[in-house]
Design a protein around this motif. Structure first.
Motif, short mmCIF file in Angstrom:
data_model
loop_
_atom_site.label_atom_id
_atom_site.label_comp_id
_atom_site.label_asym_id
_atom_site.label_seq_id
_atom_site.Cartn_x
_atom_site.Cartn_y
_atom_site.Cartn_z
N SER A 243 17.53 -152.62 5.38
CA SER A 243 16.50 -152.36 4.35
C SER A 243 17.09 -152.37 2.95
CB SER A 243 15.81 -151.02 4.62
OG SER A 243 16.66 -149.92 4.30
N TRP A 244 18.38 -152.06 2.82
CA TRP A 244 19.02 -152.10 1.50
C TRP A 244 19.02 -153.51 0.92
CZ3 TRP A 244 24.08 -149.21 3.28
CH2 TRP A 244 23.76 -147.87 3.56
N PHE A 245 18.85 -154.50 1.78
CA PHE A 245 18.86 -155.90 1.34
C PHE A 245 17.48 -156.56 1.48
CE2 PHE A 245 23.04 -154.70 2.83
CZ PHE A 245 23.86 -155.12 1.77
N GLY A 246 16.47 -155.75 1.72
CA GLY A 246 15.13 -156.29 1.90
C GLY A 246 14.98 -157.03 3.21
N GLN A 247 15.81 -156.71 4.20
CA GLN A 247 15.80 -157.39 5.49
C GLN A 247 15.24 -156.48 6.57
OE1 GLN A 247 16.50 -160.50 5.79
NE2 GLN A 247 18.03 -161.08 4.25
N GLU A 248 14.87 -157.07 7.68
CA GLU A 248 14.50 -156.35 8.88
C GLU A 248 15.63 -156.54 9.88
OE1 GLU A 248 12.35 -153.83 11.26
OE2 GLU A 248 11.80 -154.46 9.23
N ALA A 249 16.17 -155.47 10.42
CA ALA A 249 17.28 -155.58 11.35
C ALA A 249 16.83 -156.28 12.63
CB ALA A 249 17.83 -154.20 11.67
N ARG A 250 17.60 -157.28 13.05
CA ARG A 250 17.35 -157.99 14.30
C ARG A 250 18.40 -157.54 15.31
NH1 ARG A 250 17.76 -164.04 12.70
NH2 ARG A 250 17.23 -164.32 14.91
N LEU A 251 18.01 -156.59 16.16
CA LEU A 251 18.96 -155.96 17.06
C LEU A 251 18.74 -156.40 18.50
CD1 LEU A 251 18.79 -152.31 15.63
CD2 LEU A 251 20.22 -154.23 14.88
N GLU A 252 19.84 -156.66 19.18
CA GLU A 252 19.79 -157.07 20.58
C GLU A 252 20.60 -156.07 21.40
OE1 GLU A 252 21.26 -161.03 20.91
OE2 GLU A 252 19.80 -161.87 19.50
N SER A 253 19.93 -155.31 22.26
CA SER A 253 20.63 -154.36 23.12
C SER A 253 21.38 -155.10 24.21
CB SER A 253 19.63 -153.39 23.76
OG SER A 253 19.06 -152.55 22.79
N VAL A 254 22.66 -154.79 24.34
CA VAL A 254 23.50 -155.44 25.36
C VAL A 254 24.25 -154.36 26.13
CG1 VAL A 254 23.77 -157.55 24.00
CG2 VAL A 254 25.46 -155.72 23.78
N SER A 255 24.78 -154.73 27.27
CA SER A 255 25.56 -153.79 28.06
C SER A 255 26.91 -153.54 27.38
CB SER A 255 25.81 -154.34 29.46
OG SER A 255 26.68 -155.48 29.40
N TRP A 256 27.55 -152.43 27.75
CA TRP A 256 28.87 -152.16 27.20
C TRP A 256 29.87 -153.23 27.62
CZ3 TRP A 256 30.61 -149.35 23.37
CH2 TRP A 256 29.85 -148.28 22.90
N ASP A 257 29.71 -153.78 28.83
CA ASP A 257 30.61 -154.85 29.27
C ASP A 257 30.46 -156.07 28.36
OD1 ASP A 257 31.66 -153.37 31.32
OD2 ASP A 257 30.33 -154.20 32.86
N ARG A 258 29.23 -156.43 28.06
CA ARG A 258 28.98 -157.57 27.17
C ARG A 258 29.55 -157.28 25.78
NH1 ARG A 258 27.96 -162.80 25.39
NH2 ARG A 258 26.77 -162.66 23.44
N PHE A 259 29.33 -156.08 25.29
CA PHE A 259 29.80 -155.72 23.95
C PHE A 259 31.33 -155.82 23.87
CE2 PHE A 259 30.96 -152.55 20.66
CZ PHE A 259 30.23 -153.06 19.60
N ARG A 260 32.01 -155.36 24.91
CA ARG A 260 33.47 -155.41 24.92
C ARG A 260 33.97 -156.86 24.99
NH1 ARG A 260 32.68 -150.70 28.36
NH2 ARG A 260 33.43 -148.82 27.26
N GLU A 261 33.22 -157.72 25.66
CA GLU A 261 33.62 -159.13 25.76
C GLU A 261 33.57 -159.85 24.42
OE1 GLU A 261 30.99 -160.83 28.58
OE2 GLU A 261 31.92 -159.85 30.33
N THR A 262 32.67 -159.43 23.56
CA THR A 262 32.44 -160.15 22.29
C THR A 262 32.95 -159.39 21.07
OG1 THR A 262 30.23 -159.16 22.12
CG2 THR A 262 30.41 -161.30 23.25
#
Length: 323
Positions: A243-262
Protein backbone atom coordinates in the motif's frame (compact mmCIF):
# COMPACT_ATOMS: atom_id res chain seq x y z
CA UNK A 1 22.33 9.09 38.57
CA UNK A 2 25.55 7.58 37.18
CA UNK A 3 24.63 5.00 34.56
CA UNK A 4 26.96 2.66 32.66
CA UNK A 5 25.68 1.39 29.29
CA UNK A 6 27.46 -1.69 27.93
CA UNK A 7 27.13 -2.02 24.15
CA UNK A 8 26.06 1.59 23.81
CA UNK A 9 26.36 2.10 20.05
CA UNK A 10 23.94 -0.62 18.93
CA UNK A 11 20.23 -0.56 18.11
CA UNK A 12 19.07 0.30 21.63
CA UNK A 13 22.04 2.32 22.84
CA UNK A 14 21.81 4.69 19.88
CA UNK A 15 18.53 5.96 21.34
CA UNK A 16 19.07 5.19 25.03
CA UNK A 17 22.26 7.16 25.64
CA UNK A 18 20.87 10.51 24.37
CA UNK A 19 17.68 9.90 26.35
CA UNK A 20 19.62 9.41 29.57
CA UNK A 21 21.78 12.48 28.99
CA UNK A 22 18.74 14.65 28.24
CA UNK A 23 17.22 13.47 31.52
CA UNK A 24 20.21 14.72 33.45
CA UNK A 25 22.02 11.44 34.09
CA UNK A 26 25.79 11.00 34.04
CA UNK A 27 26.41 8.38 31.35
CA UNK A 28 29.42 6.13 30.81
CA UNK A 29 29.46 4.04 27.63
CA UNK A 30 31.42 0.80 27.30
CA UNK A 31 32.07 -0.41 23.74
CA UNK A 32 34.77 -2.07 21.67
CA UNK A 33 35.31 1.26 19.95
CA UNK A 34 34.77 -0.25 16.51
CA UNK A 35 31.38 1.28 15.68
CA UNK A 36 29.44 4.50 15.99
CA UNK A 37 25.76 5.08 16.85
CA UNK A 38 23.26 4.70 14.02
CA UNK A 39 22.12 8.27 14.56
CA UNK A 40 24.29 11.13 15.76
CA UNK A 41 23.15 13.59 18.41
CA UNK A 42 24.90 16.29 20.45
CA UNK A 43 24.32 14.39 23.70
CA UNK A 44 27.13 11.99 22.80
CA UNK A 45 29.61 14.81 23.44
CA UNK A 46 28.65 14.70 27.13
CA UNK A 47 29.33 11.00 27.57
CA UNK A 48 32.34 9.37 29.22
CA UNK A 49 33.54 6.67 26.83
CA UNK A 50 35.34 3.49 27.88
CA UNK A 51 36.80 1.06 25.33
CA UNK A 52 36.81 -2.63 26.26
CA UNK A 53 36.75 -5.99 24.47
CA UNK A 54 34.17 -7.82 26.55
CA UNK A 55 34.74 -11.23 25.02
CA UNK A 56 38.45 -11.12 25.70
CA UNK A 57 38.04 -9.65 29.16
CA UNK A 58 35.39 -12.25 30.01
CA UNK A 59 37.92 -14.92 29.06
CA UNK A 60 40.52 -13.20 31.22
CA UNK A 61 38.04 -12.85 34.09
CA UNK A 62 38.50 -9.08 34.28
CA UNK A 63 35.41 -7.56 32.66
CA UNK A 64 33.18 -7.65 35.73
CA UNK A 65 35.74 -5.87 37.87
CA UNK A 66 36.21 -3.24 35.17
CA UNK A 67 32.49 -2.48 35.28
CA UNK A 68 32.35 -2.55 39.08
CA UNK A 69 35.25 -0.09 39.13
CA UNK A 70 33.13 2.47 37.27
CA UNK A 71 31.01 2.79 40.45
CA UNK A 72 27.66 3.17 38.74
CA UNK A 73 24.24 3.51 40.31
CA UNK A 74 22.92 1.42 37.44
CA UNK A 75 24.47 -0.76 34.74
CA UNK A 76 22.52 -1.38 31.54
CA UNK A 77 23.88 -4.50 29.83
CA UNK A 78 22.76 -4.63 26.19
CA UNK A 79 25.21 -7.26 24.92
CA UNK A 80 25.20 -10.26 27.26
CA UNK A 81 24.48 -13.57 25.52
CA UNK A 82 25.83 -16.35 27.75
CA UNK A 83 25.21 -17.49 31.29
CA UNK A 84 28.89 -17.43 32.17
CA UNK A 85 29.18 -13.79 31.10
CA UNK A 86 26.05 -12.83 33.05
CA UNK A 87 27.15 -14.67 36.18
CA UNK A 88 30.60 -13.05 36.11
CA UNK A 89 29.07 -9.56 35.95
CA UNK A 90 26.59 -10.33 38.74
CA UNK A 91 29.38 -11.66 40.94
CA UNK A 92 31.49 -8.55 40.41
CA UNK A 93 28.59 -6.16 41.12
CA UNK A 94 27.15 -8.02 44.11
CA UNK A 95 27.35 -5.86 47.23
CA UNK A 96 27.99 -2.60 45.34
CA UNK A 97 24.41 -1.31 45.49
CA UNK A 98 24.30 -1.17 41.69
CA UNK A 99 21.10 -1.94 39.77
CA UNK A 100 21.80 -4.28 36.84
CA UNK A 101 19.34 -3.97 33.94
CA UNK A 102 19.79 -6.80 31.44
CA UNK A 103 18.65 -6.98 27.81
CA UNK A 104 17.00 -10.28 27.03
CA UNK A 105 14.72 -11.23 24.13
CA UNK A 106 11.11 -12.15 23.45
CA UNK A 107 12.55 -15.45 22.26
CA UNK A 108 12.81 -16.46 25.90
CA UNK A 109 9.21 -17.44 25.11
CA UNK A 110 8.48 -20.35 22.78
CA UNK A 111 5.60 -20.89 20.37
CA UNK A 112 2.37 -19.10 21.19
CA UNK A 113 -0.37 -21.03 22.97
CA UNK A 114 -2.36 -18.13 24.44
CA UNK A 115 -2.39 -14.62 22.96
CA UNK A 116 -1.27 -12.16 24.01
CA UNK A 117 1.78 -13.75 25.62
CA UNK A 118 2.50 -12.46 29.12
CA UNK A 119 5.39 -12.89 31.52
CA UNK A 120 3.27 -15.51 33.27
CA UNK A 121 1.88 -17.64 30.42
CA UNK A 122 4.89 -17.85 28.07
CA UNK A 123 5.78 -21.35 26.90
CA UNK A 124 9.24 -22.92 27.18
CA UNK A 125 11.83 -21.48 24.78
CA UNK A 126 13.60 -23.42 22.07
CA UNK A 127 16.83 -22.79 20.20
CA UNK A 128 20.11 -21.88 21.86
CA UNK A 129 19.56 -18.10 21.78
CA UNK A 130 16.14 -18.18 23.44
CA UNK A 131 17.15 -20.86 25.94
CA UNK A 132 20.20 -18.84 26.99
CA UNK A 133 18.20 -15.63 27.37
CA UNK A 134 15.57 -17.40 29.44
CA UNK A 135 18.16 -19.03 31.68
CA UNK A 136 19.91 -15.68 32.28
CA UNK A 137 16.60 -13.96 33.14
CA UNK A 138 15.71 -16.70 35.60
CA UNK A 139 19.15 -16.51 37.21
CA UNK A 140 18.81 -12.74 37.61
CA UNK A 141 15.37 -13.11 39.16
CA UNK A 142 16.67 -15.65 41.68
CA UNK A 143 19.64 -13.43 42.49
CA UNK A 144 17.40 -10.56 43.54
CA UNK A 145 14.83 -12.77 45.27
CA UNK A 146 17.61 -14.30 47.38
CA UNK A 147 18.76 -10.87 48.59
CA UNK A 148 21.69 -10.47 46.24
CA UNK A 149 22.23 -7.96 43.45
CA UNK A 150 19.21 -5.88 42.43
CA UNK A 151 18.41 -6.86 38.83
CA UNK A 152 15.81 -6.35 36.11
CA UNK A 153 15.51 -8.00 32.69
CA UNK A 154 13.77 -6.47 29.68
CA UNK A 155 12.86 -8.59 26.67
CA UNK A 156 12.44 -6.59 23.43
CA UNK A 157 10.74 -7.77 20.27
CA UNK A 158 12.18 -7.40 16.77
CA UNK A 159 13.99 -4.11 17.21
CA UNK A 160 13.57 -1.79 14.22
CA UNK A 161 14.45 1.80 13.44
CA UNK A 162 16.39 4.10 11.14
CA UNK A 163 19.82 2.75 10.33
CA UNK A 164 19.30 -0.93 9.61
CA UNK A 165 17.10 -3.42 7.78
CA UNK A 166 14.00 -4.44 9.75
CA UNK A 167 12.66 -7.99 9.80
CA UNK A 168 10.56 -8.02 6.64
CA UNK A 169 7.12 -9.36 5.71
CA UNK A 170 8.47 -12.90 5.25
CA UNK A 171 10.20 -12.92 8.63
CA UNK A 172 13.72 -12.46 7.27
CA UNK A 173 16.16 -9.84 5.99
CA UNK A 174 15.90 -10.63 2.27
CA UNK A 175 15.54 -7.20 0.57
CA UNK A 176 13.95 -8.63 -2.60
CA UNK A 177 10.52 -8.81 -0.93
CA UNK A 178 10.41 -5.00 -0.79
CA UNK A 179 11.22 -4.82 -4.50
CA UNK A 180 8.49 -7.30 -5.44
CA UNK A 181 5.83 -5.63 -3.32
CA UNK A 182 6.71 -2.20 -4.70
CA UNK A 183 6.27 -3.57 -8.24
CA UNK A 184 3.04 -5.47 -7.53
CA UNK A 185 4.79 -8.76 -8.32
CA UNK A 186 3.68 -12.08 -6.77
CA UNK A 187 5.26 -13.01 -3.45
CA UNK A 188 5.28 -16.56 -2.11
CA UNK A 189 4.36 -16.67 1.58
CA UNK A 190 5.00 -19.83 3.62
CA UNK A 191 1.95 -21.44 5.22
CA UNK A 192 -1.13 -19.20 5.53
CA UNK A 193 0.69 -15.95 6.26
CA UNK A 194 -1.37 -15.62 9.46
CA UNK A 195 1.71 -15.97 11.67
CA UNK A 196 2.54 -12.87 13.72
CA UNK A 197 5.74 -10.91 14.35
CA UNK A 198 6.39 -8.62 17.31
CA UNK A 199 8.21 -5.52 16.08
CA UNK A 200 9.21 -2.65 18.34
CA UNK A 201 10.88 0.68 17.63
CA UNK A 202 14.38 1.04 19.06
CA UNK A 203 13.41 4.31 20.74
CA UNK A 204 10.53 2.60 22.53
CA UNK A 205 12.93 -0.08 23.78
CA UNK A 206 15.22 2.73 24.95
CA UNK A 207 12.23 4.28 26.72
CA UNK A 208 11.64 1.03 28.60
CA UNK A 209 15.27 0.77 29.71
CA UNK A 210 15.25 4.37 30.91
CA UNK A 211 12.05 3.73 32.85
CA UNK A 212 13.51 0.58 34.45
CA UNK A 213 16.55 2.54 35.63
CA UNK A 214 14.48 5.43 36.92
CA UNK A 215 11.89 3.19 38.63
CA UNK A 216 14.36 1.07 40.54
CA UNK A 217 12.01 -0.14 43.27
CA UNK A 218 9.19 -1.08 40.88
CA UNK A 219 11.62 -2.86 38.50
CA UNK A 220 13.54 -4.75 41.20
CA UNK A 221 13.60 -8.47 40.46
CA UNK A 222 11.11 -8.15 37.60
CA UNK A 223 11.19 -9.05 33.93
CA UNK A 224 9.23 -7.34 31.17
CA UNK A 225 8.31 -7.96 27.54
CA UNK A 226 8.82 -4.82 25.45
CA UNK A 227 7.07 -4.57 22.08
CA UNK A 228 4.87 -2.21 20.11
CA UNK A 229 1.21 -1.97 21.01
CA UNK A 230 0.26 -3.87 17.84
CA UNK A 231 1.68 -6.83 15.94
CA UNK A 232 1.75 -7.67 12.22
CA UNK A 233 0.95 -10.94 10.50
CA UNK A 234 3.05 -11.87 7.50
CA UNK A 235 0.25 -11.23 5.03
CA UNK A 236 -0.88 -8.07 6.82
CA UNK A 237 2.68 -6.75 6.73
CA UNK A 238 2.93 -7.53 3.01
CA UNK A 239 -0.34 -5.73 2.25
CA UNK A 240 0.85 -2.77 4.32
CA UNK A 241 4.12 -2.49 2.38
CA UNK A 242 2.38 -2.81 -0.99
CA UNK A 243 0.00 0.00 0.00
CA UNK A 244 2.97 2.34 0.51
CA UNK A 245 3.44 2.15 -3.27
CA UNK A 246 -0.20 2.26 -4.27
CA UNK A 247 -0.12 -1.48 -4.99
CA UNK A 248 -2.22 -4.44 -3.96
CA UNK A 249 -0.16 -7.31 -2.56
CA UNK A 250 -0.31 -10.44 -4.71
CA UNK A 251 0.38 -13.24 -2.25
CA UNK A 252 0.64 -16.95 -2.95
CA UNK A 253 0.51 -19.31 0.02
CA UNK A 254 2.99 -22.15 -0.38
CA UNK A 255 4.18 -25.01 1.79
CA UNK A 256 7.30 -24.62 3.91
CA UNK A 257 8.98 -27.25 1.71
CA UNK A 258 8.27 -25.16 -1.39
CA UNK A 259 9.41 -21.99 0.35
CA UNK A 260 12.71 -23.59 1.36
CA UNK A 261 13.28 -24.82 -2.20
CA UNK A 262 13.00 -21.31 -3.64
CA UNK A 263 14.59 -19.29 -0.84
CA UNK A 264 18.19 -18.83 0.23
CA UNK A 265 18.77 -21.21 3.19
CA UNK A 266 19.78 -18.38 5.52
CA UNK A 267 16.63 -16.40 4.76
CA UNK A 268 14.40 -19.51 4.89
CA UNK A 269 15.83 -20.39 8.29
CA UNK A 270 15.21 -16.88 9.60
CA UNK A 271 11.63 -17.00 8.31
CA UNK A 272 11.00 -20.24 10.17
CA UNK A 273 12.51 -18.85 13.39
CA UNK A 274 10.32 -15.74 13.29
CA UNK A 275 7.08 -17.11 11.89
CA UNK A 276 6.87 -20.51 13.58
CA UNK A 277 6.77 -18.79 16.98
CA UNK A 278 3.88 -16.54 15.85
CA UNK A 279 4.17 -14.29 18.87
CA UNK A 280 2.03 -11.39 20.08
CA UNK A 281 2.93 -9.95 23.48
CA UNK A 282 1.18 -8.02 26.20
CA UNK A 283 3.03 -4.97 27.54
CA UNK A 284 0.54 -4.46 30.37
CA UNK A 285 3.08 -5.29 33.08
CA UNK A 286 5.60 -2.76 31.76
CA UNK A 287 2.82 -0.15 31.50
CA UNK A 288 1.55 -0.83 35.02
CA UNK A 289 4.88 -0.95 36.87
CA UNK A 290 7.09 1.32 34.76
CA UNK A 291 4.69 3.60 32.89
CA UNK A 292 5.81 2.26 29.50
CA UNK A 293 3.86 3.83 26.63
CA UNK A 294 5.20 2.89 23.19
CA UNK A 295 5.11 5.85 20.81
CA UNK A 296 5.15 3.64 17.71
CA UNK A 297 2.75 0.96 16.56
CA UNK A 298 4.25 -1.97 14.66
CA UNK A 299 3.03 -0.33 11.45
CA UNK A 300 4.72 2.98 12.23
CA UNK A 301 7.85 1.17 13.38
CA UNK A 302 8.48 -0.66 10.12
CA UNK A 303 7.59 2.42 8.07
CA UNK A 304 10.13 4.53 9.97
CA UNK A 305 12.82 1.93 9.36
CA UNK A 306 11.87 1.55 5.70
CA UNK A 307 11.90 5.29 5.03
CA UNK A 308 15.53 5.35 6.15
CA UNK A 309 16.36 2.50 3.76
CA UNK A 310 14.74 4.39 0.89
CA UNK A 311 16.42 7.69 1.76
CA UNK A 312 19.82 5.98 1.84
CA UNK A 313 19.30 3.86 -1.32
CA UNK A 314 19.49 0.58 0.56
CA UNK A 315 16.63 -1.07 -1.36
CA UNK A 316 15.74 -1.42 -5.04
CA UNK A 317 12.23 -0.19 -5.71
CA UNK A 318 10.02 -0.28 -8.78
CA UNK A 319 8.41 3.05 -7.95
CA UNK A 320 8.64 5.77 -5.30
CA UNK A 321 6.79 5.66 -2.00
CA UNK A 322 3.24 6.94 -2.29
CA UNK A 323 3.03 8.11 1.33
Amino acid sequence: MRIVVIGATGHIGTFLVPRLVRSGHEVVTVTRGTSTPYADSPEWQQVEQVTADREQEDRDGTFGQRIAGLRADAVVDLVCFTMSSAEALVSALRGTGTHLVHCGSIWRAGVSHVLPITEENATEPFGDYGVQKDAIARMLGRETADGGLLTTSLHPGHISGPGWMPIGPLGNLDPTVWTKLSAGEPVEVPSLGAEAMAHVHADDVAQAFQLAVEHRDEAAGEDFFVTASTALTARGYAHLVASWFGQEARLESVSWDRFRETTDPEHAGASWEHLSRSQVFSTEKARRLLGYEPAYTAEATVLDAFRWLVEHDRVDLACPLAI
